[in-house]
Design a protein around this motif. Structure first.
Motif, mmCIF file in Angstrom:
data_model
loop_
_atom_site.group_PDB
_atom_site.id
_atom_site.type_symbol
_atom_site.label_atom_id
_atom_site.label_comp_id
_atom_site.label_asym_id
_atom_site.label_seq_id
_atom_site.Cartn_x
_atom_site.Cartn_y
_atom_site.Cartn_z
ATOM 1 N N GLY A 1 9.894 89.091 36.042
ATOM 2 C CA GLY A 1 10.697 87.876 36.067
ATOM 3 C C GLY A 1 10.050 86.768 36.872
ATOM 4 O O GLY A 1 10.083 85.592 36.480
ATOM 5 N N THR B 1 16.677 78.885 35.273
ATOM 6 C CA THR B 1 16.159 80.253 35.406
ATOM 7 C C THR B 1 15.871 80.705 36.834
ATOM 8 O O THR B 1 15.765 81.909 37.075
ATOM 9 C CB THR B 1 14.846 80.404 34.596
ATOM 10 O OG1 THR B 1 13.851 79.497 35.114
ATOM 11 C CG2 THR B 1 15.078 80.126 33.121
ATOM 12 N N LEU C 1 15.598 84.638 37.864
ATOM 13 C CA LEU C 1 14.281 85.276 37.883
ATOM 14 C C LEU C 1 13.701 85.473 39.275
ATOM 15 O O LEU C 1 12.812 86.305 39.451
ATOM 16 C CB LEU C 1 13.290 84.438 37.042
ATOM 17 C CG LEU C 1 13.649 84.262 35.560
ATOM 18 C CD1 LEU C 1 12.631 83.393 34.866
ATOM 19 C CD2 LEU C 1 13.748 85.624 34.860
#
Length: 392
Positions: free
Chosen positions: A328, A384, A388
């Motif tokens: 990630g 994100t 992540l």
């Protein structure tokens, strides 16, 4: 000019707020404001402000890179070591190679024209990336793995590497030659820029320790020295390169290492300056965009931009092999290294002004790369980073 400044600030803030309410990047609203106000649409900006647009955008870059330096701890970069160095040139090199592989097939241009286009599009935008990474550092996402610091440092050096290659390729296109001395400007620009900035930062740390003054006065002194360093870059020629913007960032880093508490206060001052500088930067970048060129290019140029982004992401992935980052975190780094804006606005029109045959299509692809990657990259970073990256 005063009327134009008022329109830029008020309309830019208004559009930014509207886009924020729509859960879209404020940056996109600012770019759209510039497009609408600029000479290719409503033409509401005074010619005097457009004539100094490049200088105003340079000042905005100086402000954000100084703030980056004041917040960048070299000890954090040492944690990622090799990856930090590779991020300075490998992703851009991959994107240029992608342009060489794809552009002749998609757009029917020569390899040299593709190389010029690759160097225009290959630089990421510190003005987009650095504020986002500073936000991550404030919220302490990814800081344990030094991810924001890694991306900030790489994005700043990346531009030097790409611009030197751009100068060499355009020289070839004009019938000149590219020598090893031209390529020597890459390491000398980086080394001399950082060294000069470090010396200035150490001297400032000593002066601030000896002489009592308000933080506002310190900001004025730092800004003045920054302007001198950037001016010095334009006065040097030949194989002896010098990056004024890297010197500015190096000055902030040195000051942070010597006077951490002062650097923290100055960073807060610079964050307030950035509110106005960000509006000027992105509205004026938007004003350089000729939508007519973008619309005339069709889907081929858009396909090309997404194609070379895949190459760039592959370059980032390669840089991070062997690091402790998980899947990630590596994906986030690939996303964060996407946005383009300031370098493309600064040099995208140069091949056209030089009379090169590829000038029109290079400018078109540069414009589209701004319109696509700046808002898309900004949006994806915002969406994100909490998923992540690990909070500290």
């Amino acid at each position: 000019m005063l009327l134009s400044l008022a329109v830029i600030f008020l309309c830019g803030m208004g559009m930014g707020a509207i886009f924020r309410r729509l859960n879209l990047p404020q940056l996109l609203g600012m770019l759209l404001t510039g497009i609408l106000l600029g000479p290719y649409a409503l033409n509401l900006l005074d010619g005097s402000i457009l004539s100094i647009s490049a200088d105003l955008r340079q000042i905005a870059l100086i402000i954000i890179l100084t703030r980056a330096g004041l917040n960048l701890d070299v000890a954090d970069l040492k944690k990622v070591g090799r990856a930090a160095v590779l991020m300075c040139f490998v992703p851009a090199s991959f994107e240029i190679l992608g342009m060489l592989a794809l552009a002749p097939r998609i757009l029917g241009i020569s390899l040299l024209d593709a190389a010029i286009m690759g160097t225009v599009v290959g630089a990421v935008s510190p003005a987009v990336i650095v504020p986002k990474m500073l936000k991550l550092m404030d919220e302490r996402y990814g800081t344990r793995e030094s991810i924001p610091q890694l991306i900030m440092a790489g994005a700043s050096v990346d531009d030097v590497f790409v611009i030197v290659l751009f100068t060499s390729f355009t020289g070839l296109a004009q019938g000149g030659t590219a020598s090893a001395l031209d390529l020597m400007r890459i390491p000398t620009s980086i080394v001399l820029g950082l060294a000069a900035g470090a010396v200035c930062g150490l001297l400032l740390a000593l002066a601030f320790r000896k002489i009592h003054m308000r933080d506002s006065a310190k900001v004025i002194i730092i800004l003045s020295i920054s302007f001198l360093l950037v001016t010095l870059e334009h006065s040097l020629s030949g194989a002896l390169g010098f990056s004024g913007l890297l010197a500015v960032m190096g000055m902030g880093i040195a000051l942070q290492r010597r006077r951490g508490e002062v650097a923290a206060r100055l960073s807060a001052k610079y964050s307030k300056l950035w509110v106005a500088a960000e509006l000027l930067l992105f509205v004026l970048v938007g004003a350089t965009v000729d939508v007519g060129y973008a619309l005339a290019s069709g889907g081929a140029a858009v396909l090309l931009i997404f194609g070379v982004l895949v190459f760039r992401m592959a370059g980032v992935f390669l840089c991070l092999l062997g690091t402790s980052l998980d899947r990630g975190e590596r994906l986030f780094c690939m996303i964060a290294y996407m946005p383009k804006a300031t370098v493309q606005a600064a040099i995208g029109a140069i091949p056209l002004s030089m009379g090169l045959a590829c000038g029109q299509i290079v400018l078109t692809v540069a414009v589209l790369s701004i319109l696509i990657t700046a808002p898309l990259g900004s949006f994806l970073i915002e969406r994100t980073y909490k998923k992540l990256l690990k909070p500290q």
